[in-house]
Design an enzyme around this catalytic site. Structure first.
Site, PDB file in Angstrom:
ATOM      1  N   GLU A 247       0.892  -1.168   0.000  1.00  0.00           N
ATOM      2  CA  GLU A 247       0.000   0.000   0.000  1.00  0.00           C
ATOM      3  C   GLU A 247       0.921   1.206   0.000  1.00  0.00           C
ATOM      4  O   GLU A 247       1.551   1.505   1.011  1.00  0.00           O
ATOM      5  CB  GLU A 247      -0.927  -0.022   1.213  1.00  0.00           C
ATOM      6  N   LEU A 248       0.973   1.926  -1.146  1.00  0.00           N
ATOM      7  CA  LEU A 248       2.068   2.866  -1.376  1.00  0.00           C
ATOM      8  C   LEU A 248       1.642   4.322  -1.516  1.00  0.00           C
ATOM      9  O   LEU A 248       2.471   5.172  -1.798  1.00  0.00           O
ATOM     10  CB  LEU A 248       2.845   2.438  -2.625  1.00  0.00           C
ATOM     11  N   CYS A 281      -2.221   8.894   3.034  1.00  0.00           N
ATOM     12  CA  CYS A 281      -2.120   8.515   1.623  1.00  0.00           C
ATOM     13  C   CYS A 281      -3.268   9.067   0.798  1.00  0.00           C
ATOM     14  O   CYS A 281      -3.144   9.205  -0.419  1.00  0.00           O
ATOM     15  CB  CYS A 281      -2.103   6.989   1.498  1.00  0.00           C
ATOM     16  N   GLU A 375       4.011  12.471  -4.122  1.00  0.00           N
ATOM     17  CA  GLU A 375       3.192  12.495  -2.907  1.00  0.00           C
ATOM     18  C   GLU A 375       3.867  13.433  -1.904  1.00  0.00           C
ATOM     19  O   GLU A 375       4.927  13.128  -1.364  1.00  0.00           O
ATOM     20  CB  GLU A 375       3.069  11.088  -2.306  1.00  0.00           C
TER      21      GLU A 375
END
Length: 475
Positions: A247-248, A281, A375
């Protein structure tokens, strides 16, 4: 200062060295913990491998009651744990309390899913050659799980790895983030109160550079990692024959179309581009606004951002706290300055004090700037104006990431069209992309990861189907 023990095959243990944890807001030490030696890490892995068959054969009621016990105890100790999360992570208490509540639900969902976790029967006599045959399909754990967890949700993202592993009967070794290990160590304390067999769980707060040995250990066939993309894909590349779940994260977009409720959209985008100091995220990083309402929406957005309370995370009124470290805030500031040097305009914020970055709104951001295409993991929002819904959907997809998106529209047709066209793992209609229910499938496409979290989905990810065919039956 008390030094917290780690958890070695279900029992408390101490190593040969200690490390401290500091509060990002004050810079003061808030806790210390013992660090496992290499020999103790080996003992934990050996214990997980040794108990794997027993764990897989545990009766459903034993697994379910252990998970239910954890849920109850988290609820009983909720305020204590929320205070601990704020101490080590710096997130405001309002968000820390929400995280504890979600962890309570995550373990409760896992207990419920465990009780429903049974095989399925499939008649095969749909063809003459299979007369009298019945398939019984069960799911079997691959084996012990290495769970590598991040700093931003130091309890609930640990829960999302530990609870499904226990539910399917897989031993689990937790390697928490070095900045925030205290919450997972407290979770180990609660797990130790259950009837789970020795070796079923360990919590090993080792330094990041020591994690590669755990990743590569063949006795841990599953690696479940949440964190940055470069680290996640390096893990996957290093163990191509293992089952790796990643899960990035991403750079989540919220789309505001011409028919949206602008007051609602502005208030939600303002809050959820800055909640957890942007260290989520699915925090809103890009807001893509249809030109017809761009001027009105941006004014409302800036008003809403201006009302956010930034400050002491222990103050119940605080909505935006510090980042996890001053170094993290410095990086965010560098990315803002880079965008401005490239032509971006600062509409709000753009400053930093210690580990706290001011809620920042940028316009006219170059699309090769890091705050747009990477991100940012900080309280930074970039606004893009587009002429139409077509252009808005194209802008969402113009990213190497694809975790979640939010669409503010009243049109059911546009909602279903977005669901068809957007390259994301999750889509929220009428709200920001920052929504996650802990029982739903959660994960992304493209460089946002592989596999799905959410209790039931994770249970599927940690297991494989095994089919037994019964013959000679009078069906």
């Amino acid at each position: 200062m008390d030094v917290r023990t780690f958890w070695l095959a279900g029992r408390p243990a101490t190593g040969a060295s200690e490390l401290t944890v500091t509060n990002p807001h004050t810079g003061k030490v808030v806790g210390a913990y013992s660090v496992p030696t290499d020999a103790q890490v080996e003992e934990a892995v050996a214990a997980a491998a040794a108990v794997a068959k027993e764990a897989a054969a545990l009766p459903i009621h034993v697994r379910a009651e252990a998970l239910a016990h954890v849920s109850r105890r988290l609820a009983e100790r909720a305020e204590e744990i929320a205070q601990l999360i704020t101490a080590e992570n710096g997130k405001p208490l309002t968000w820390a309390r929400g995280e504890v509540g979600r962890a309570v639900s995550t373990f409760r969902f896992a207990a419920e899913e465990t009780r429903r976790y049974s095989g399925t029967a499939m008649r095969l006599d749909t063809e003459p050659a299979a007369a009298g045959r019945l398939a019984y399909v069960t799911r079997v754990p691959y084996g012990p799980v290495l769970a590598i967890t991040p700093f931003n949700f130091p309890l609930n993202l640990v829960a999302h790895k530990v609870a499904p592993a226990i539910a399917v009967g897989a031993p689990v070794i937790v390697k928490p983030a070095p900045a925030t290990p205290l919450s997972s160590l407290l979770l180990g304390e609660i797990l130790a109160e259950t009837a789970l067999p020795a070796g079923m769980f360990s919590v090993l707060p080792v330094e990041n550079e020591r994690a590669s040995a755990l990743v590569e250990d063949p006795r841990l066939p599953v690696v479940s990692f949440t964190g940055s993309g470069p680290v996640g894909y390096a893990i996957m590349d290093s163990v191509p024959r293992k089952h790796v779940v990643l899960e990035l994260g991403g750079n989540a977009a919220a789309v505001v179309l011409a028919d949206a409720d602008l007051d609602w959209a502005a208030s939600r985008v303002a809050l959820f581009s800055n909640y957890q100091a942007g260290q989520s995220c699915i925090a809103v990083q890009r807001v893509i606004v249809e030109e017809a309402v761009a001027e009105a929406f941006t004014a409302k957005l800036l008003d809403a951002v201006g009302t956010l309370v930034t400050g002491d995370p222990y103050d119940d009124k605080t909505q935006v706290g510090p980042l996890v470290s001053e170094a993290a805030a410095e990086r965010v500031q560098e990315w803002i300055d880079e965008a401005v040097a490239g032509g971006a305009k600062v509409l709000a914020g753009g400053t930093r004090e210690g580990a706290t970055a001011a809620p920042t709104v940028l316009a006219e951001v170059p699309h090769d700037a890091k705050v747009w295409c990477e991100e940012v993991f900080g309280p930074v929002l970039a606004v893009q104006v587009v002429p139409s819904a077509d252009a808005a959907f194209a802008a969402v997809n113009d990213s190497k990431y694809g975790l979640q998106a939010g669409i503010f529209t009243r049109s059911l047709d546009l909602a279903f069209r977005a669901n068809r066209e957007l390259e994301v793992g999750g889509l929220v209609i009428g709200d920001v992309p920052s929504y996650r229910a802990d029982q739903m499938p959660y994960g992304g496409v493209k460089e946002s990861g592989v596999g799905r979290e959410g209790v039931g989905s994770a249970m599927e990810d940690l297991t494989y189907a095994k089919t037994m065919v019964l013959t000679g039956l009078a069906l």
